[in-house]
Scaffold this motif. Structure first.
Motif, PDB file in Angstrom:
ATOM      1  N   PHE A   3      35.254  50.451   0.000  1.00 34.38           N
ATOM      2  CA  PHE A   3      35.343  50.366   1.446  1.00 34.38           C
ATOM      3  C   PHE A   3      36.807  50.301   1.817  1.00 34.38           C
ATOM      4  O   PHE A   3      37.681  50.275   0.961  1.00 34.38           O
ATOM      5  CB  PHE A   3      34.574  49.146   1.974  1.00 34.38           C
ATOM      6  CG  PHE A   3      34.973  47.852   1.318  1.00 34.38           C
ATOM      7  CD1 PHE A   3      35.966  47.060   1.858  1.00 34.38           C
ATOM      8  CD2 PHE A   3      34.354  47.429   0.147  1.00 34.38           C
ATOM      9  CE1 PHE A   3      36.343  45.871   1.248  1.00 34.38           C
ATOM     10  CE2 PHE A   3      34.720  46.238  -0.462  1.00 34.38           C
ATOM     11  CZ  PHE A   3      35.715  45.468   0.090  1.00 34.38           C
ATOM     12  N   ARG A   4      37.094  50.285   3.103  1.00 39.80           N
ATOM     13  CA  ARG A   4      38.475  50.228   3.575  1.00 39.80           C
ATOM     14  C   ARG A   4      38.804  48.842   4.122  1.00 39.80           C
ATOM     15  O   ARG A   4      38.040  48.284   4.887  1.00 39.80           O
ATOM     16  CB  ARG A   4      38.730  51.259   4.664  1.00 39.80           C
ATOM     17  CG  ARG A   4      38.712  52.667   4.163  1.00 39.80           C
ATOM     18  CD  ARG A   4      39.059  53.638   5.287  1.00 39.80           C
ATOM     19  NE  ARG A   4      38.954  54.995   4.810  1.00 39.80           N
ATOM     20  CZ  ARG A   4      39.959  55.669   4.272  1.00 39.80           C
ATOM     21  NH1 ARG A   4      41.144  55.124   4.165  1.00 39.80           N
ATOM     22  NH2 ARG A   4      39.778  56.905   3.854  1.00 39.80           N
ATOM     23  N   ILE A   5      39.949  48.318   3.709  1.00 38.71           N
ATOM     24  CA  ILE A   5      40.509  47.090   4.273  1.00 38.71           C
ATOM     25  C   ILE A   5      41.904  47.470   4.746  1.00 38.71           C
ATOM     26  O   ILE A   5      42.724  47.927   3.949  1.00 38.71           O
ATOM     27  CB  ILE A   5      40.599  45.957   3.230  1.00 38.71           C
ATOM     28  CG1 ILE A   5      39.213  45.541   2.760  1.00 38.71           C
ATOM     29  CG2 ILE A   5      41.339  44.760   3.814  1.00 38.71           C
ATOM     30  CD1 ILE A   5      39.220  44.463   1.690  1.00 38.71           C
ATOM     31  N   ASN A   6      42.162  47.297   6.039  1.00 38.68           N
ATOM     32  CA  ASN A   6      43.453  47.688   6.606  1.00 38.68           C
ATOM     33  C   ASN A   6      43.820  49.119   6.204  1.00 38.68           C
ATOM     34  O   ASN A   6      44.937  49.407   5.803  1.00 38.68           O
ATOM     35  CB  ASN A   6      44.560  46.718   6.195  1.00 38.68           C
ATOM     36  CG  ASN A   6      44.318  45.322   6.717  1.00 38.68           C
ATOM     37  OD1 ASN A   6      43.746  45.155   7.793  1.00 38.68           O
ATOM     38  ND2 ASN A   6      44.733  44.329   5.979  1.00 38.68           N
ATOM     39  N   ASN A   7      42.836  49.998   6.279  1.00 38.30           N
ATOM     40  CA  ASN A   7      43.006  51.424   5.974  1.00 38.30           C
ATOM     41  C   ASN A   7      43.346  51.698   4.506  1.00 38.30           C
ATOM     42  O   ASN A   7      43.867  52.753   4.177  1.00 38.30           O
ATOM     43  CB  ASN A   7      44.027  52.074   6.903  1.00 38.30           C
ATOM     44  CG  ASN A   7      43.701  53.534   7.143  1.00 38.30           C
ATOM     45  OD1 ASN A   7      42.541  53.940   7.045  1.00 38.30           O
ATOM     46  ND2 ASN A   7      44.708  54.322   7.431  1.00 38.30           N
ATOM     47  N   VAL A  54      41.339  55.253  -4.572  1.00 38.42           N
ATOM     48  CA  VAL A  54      41.290  53.791  -4.475  1.00 38.42           C
ATOM     49  C   VAL A  54      42.691  53.237  -4.718  1.00 38.42           C
ATOM     50  O   VAL A  54      43.387  53.656  -5.636  1.00 38.42           O
ATOM     51  CB  VAL A  54      40.275  53.197  -5.486  1.00 38.42           C
ATOM     52  CG1 VAL A  54      40.329  51.680  -5.486  1.00 38.42           C
ATOM     53  CG2 VAL A  54      38.869  53.688  -5.171  1.00 38.42           C
ATOM     54  N   LYS A  55      43.108  52.296  -3.854  1.00 36.37           N
ATOM     55  CA  LYS A  55      44.448  51.713  -3.953  1.00 36.37           C
ATOM     56  C   LYS A  55      44.429  50.208  -4.209  1.00 36.37           C
ATOM     57  O   LYS A  55      45.458  49.600  -4.476  1.00 36.37           O
ATOM     58  CB  LYS A  55      45.240  51.970  -2.668  1.00 36.37           C
ATOM     59  CG  LYS A  55      45.463  53.432  -2.376  1.00 36.37           C
ATOM     60  CD  LYS A  55      46.375  54.039  -3.407  1.00 36.37           C
ATOM     61  CE  LYS A  55      46.636  55.501  -3.101  1.00 36.37           C
ATOM     62  NZ  LYS A  55      47.166  56.205  -4.245  1.00 36.37           N
ATOM     63  N   ARG A  56      43.246  49.590  -4.111  1.00 35.41           N
ATOM     64  CA  ARG A  56      43.133  48.136  -4.282  1.00 35.41           C
ATOM     65  C   ARG A  56      41.806  47.837  -4.950  1.00 35.41           C
ATOM     66  O   ARG A  56      40.791  48.457  -4.634  1.00 35.41           O
ATOM     67  CB  ARG A  56      43.203  47.456  -2.921  1.00 35.41           C
ATOM     68  CG  ARG A  56      43.135  45.951  -2.965  1.00 35.41           C
ATOM     69  CD  ARG A  56      43.367  45.393  -1.549  1.00 35.41           C
ATOM     70  NE  ARG A  56      43.474  43.961  -1.573  1.00 35.41           N
ATOM     71  CZ  ARG A  56      42.523  43.146  -1.122  1.00 35.41           C
ATOM     72  NH1 ARG A  56      41.425  43.629  -0.591  1.00 35.41           N
ATOM     73  NH2 ARG A  56      42.701  41.842  -1.179  1.00 35.41           N
ATOM     74  N   PHE A  57      41.823  46.879  -5.886  1.00 45.56           N
ATOM     75  CA  PHE A  57      40.613  46.494  -6.599  1.00 45.56           C
ATOM     76  C   PHE A  57      40.366  45.002  -6.441  1.00 45.56           C
ATOM     77  O   PHE A  57      41.297  44.201  -6.513  1.00 45.56           O
ATOM     78  CB  PHE A  57      40.745  46.803  -8.098  1.00 45.56           C
ATOM     79  CG  PHE A  57      40.869  48.278  -8.383  1.00 45.56           C
ATOM     80  CD1 PHE A  57      39.739  49.070  -8.491  1.00 45.56           C
ATOM     81  CD2 PHE A  57      42.109  48.862  -8.535  1.00 45.56           C
ATOM     82  CE1 PHE A  57      39.839  50.425  -8.748  1.00 45.56           C
ATOM     83  CE2 PHE A  57      42.233  50.219  -8.788  1.00 45.56           C
ATOM     84  CZ  PHE A  57      41.101  51.009  -8.892  1.00 45.56           C
ATOM     85  N   ILE A  58      39.113  44.660  -6.224  1.00 44.19           N
ATOM     86  CA  ILE A  58      38.672  43.268  -6.275  1.00 44.19           C
ATOM     87  C   ILE A  58      37.721  43.213  -7.464  1.00 44.19           C
ATOM     88  O   ILE A  58      36.686  43.886  -7.469  1.00 44.19           O
ATOM     89  CB  ILE A  58      37.957  42.847  -4.973  1.00 44.19           C
ATOM     90  CG1 ILE A  58      38.903  42.977  -3.779  1.00 44.19           C
ATOM     91  CG2 ILE A  58      37.414  41.421  -5.106  1.00 44.19           C
ATOM     92  CD1 ILE A  58      38.240  42.791  -2.441  1.00 44.19           C
ATOM     93  N   ILE A  59      38.101  42.450  -8.484  1.00 39.13           N
ATOM     94  CA  ILE A  59      37.297  42.393  -9.706  1.00 39.13           C
ATOM     95  C   ILE A  59      36.701  40.999  -9.844  1.00 39.13           C
ATOM     96  O   ILE A  59      37.427  40.005  -9.910  1.00 39.13           O
ATOM     97  CB  ILE A  59      38.139  42.739 -10.953  1.00 39.13           C
ATOM     98  CG1 ILE A  59      38.816  44.115 -10.777  1.00 39.13           C
ATOM     99  CG2 ILE A  59      37.257  42.733 -12.202  1.00 39.13           C
ATOM    100  CD1 ILE A  59      39.710  44.513 -11.935  1.00 39.13           C
ATOM    101  N   SER A  60      35.381  40.947  -9.877  1.00 44.16           N
ATOM    102  CA  SER A  60      34.667  39.693 -10.083  1.00 44.16           C
ATOM    103  C   SER A  60      34.512  39.501 -11.589  1.00 44.16           C
ATOM    104  O   SER A  60      33.881  40.316 -12.266  1.00 44.16           O
ATOM    105  CB  SER A  60      33.300  39.752  -9.406  1.00 44.16           C
ATOM    106  OG  SER A  60      32.566  38.582  -9.686  1.00 44.16           O
ATOM    107  N   VAL A  61      35.133  38.454 -12.119  1.00 45.95           N
ATOM    108  CA  VAL A  61      35.141  38.199 -13.557  1.00 45.95           C
ATOM    109  C   VAL A  61      34.540  36.834 -13.858  1.00 45.95           C
ATOM    110  O   VAL A  61      34.489  35.962 -12.993  1.00 45.95           O
ATOM    111  CB  VAL A  61      36.570  38.285 -14.146  1.00 45.95           C
ATOM    112  CG1 VAL A  61      37.113  39.692 -14.054  1.00 45.95           C
ATOM    113  CG2 VAL A  61      37.511  37.324 -13.455  1.00 45.95           C
TER     114      VAL A  61
END
Length: 91
Positions: A3-7, A54-61
């Motif tokens: 998805f997009r966060i702040n473009n 994709v320019k940003r990743f949120i990784i649930s570890v």
């Protein structure tokens, strides 16, 4: 999911499982870090998603999370990585 966060196109990756089905093959690392052609599987995935914009990743570890965090740090190929650490298995 992305998805997009702040473009900025952001991907969320769930990488916190115990890897019980792969334990006999990959017992010394979390399953996203299983080696494929000499590199962690997660690295191959990140490179693919970066090639898709994709320019940003949120990784649930969770399980052995330090292995993933130590390997990638907070930036990979100029892309920001944020970690959400599951302190105990939620199922």
């Amino acid at each position: 999911m992305s998805f997009r966060i702040n473009n900025t196109i952001t991907a969320v990756i769930l990488a916190g499982g115990l890897g019980t089905r792969l334990k006999s093959v990959v017992s010394d690392r979390p399953k996203p870090m299983a080696l494929v052609n000499g590199r962690p599987f997660l690295e191959h995935l990140l490179k693919y998603w970066i090639s898709q914009g994709v320019k940003r990743f949120i990784i649930s570890v969770g399980y052995m999370h330090n292995t993933i965090i130590d390997y990638f740090g907070d930036c990979f190929l100029s892309c920001q990585i944020v970690y959400i650490v599951e302190s105990f298995p939620l199922g």
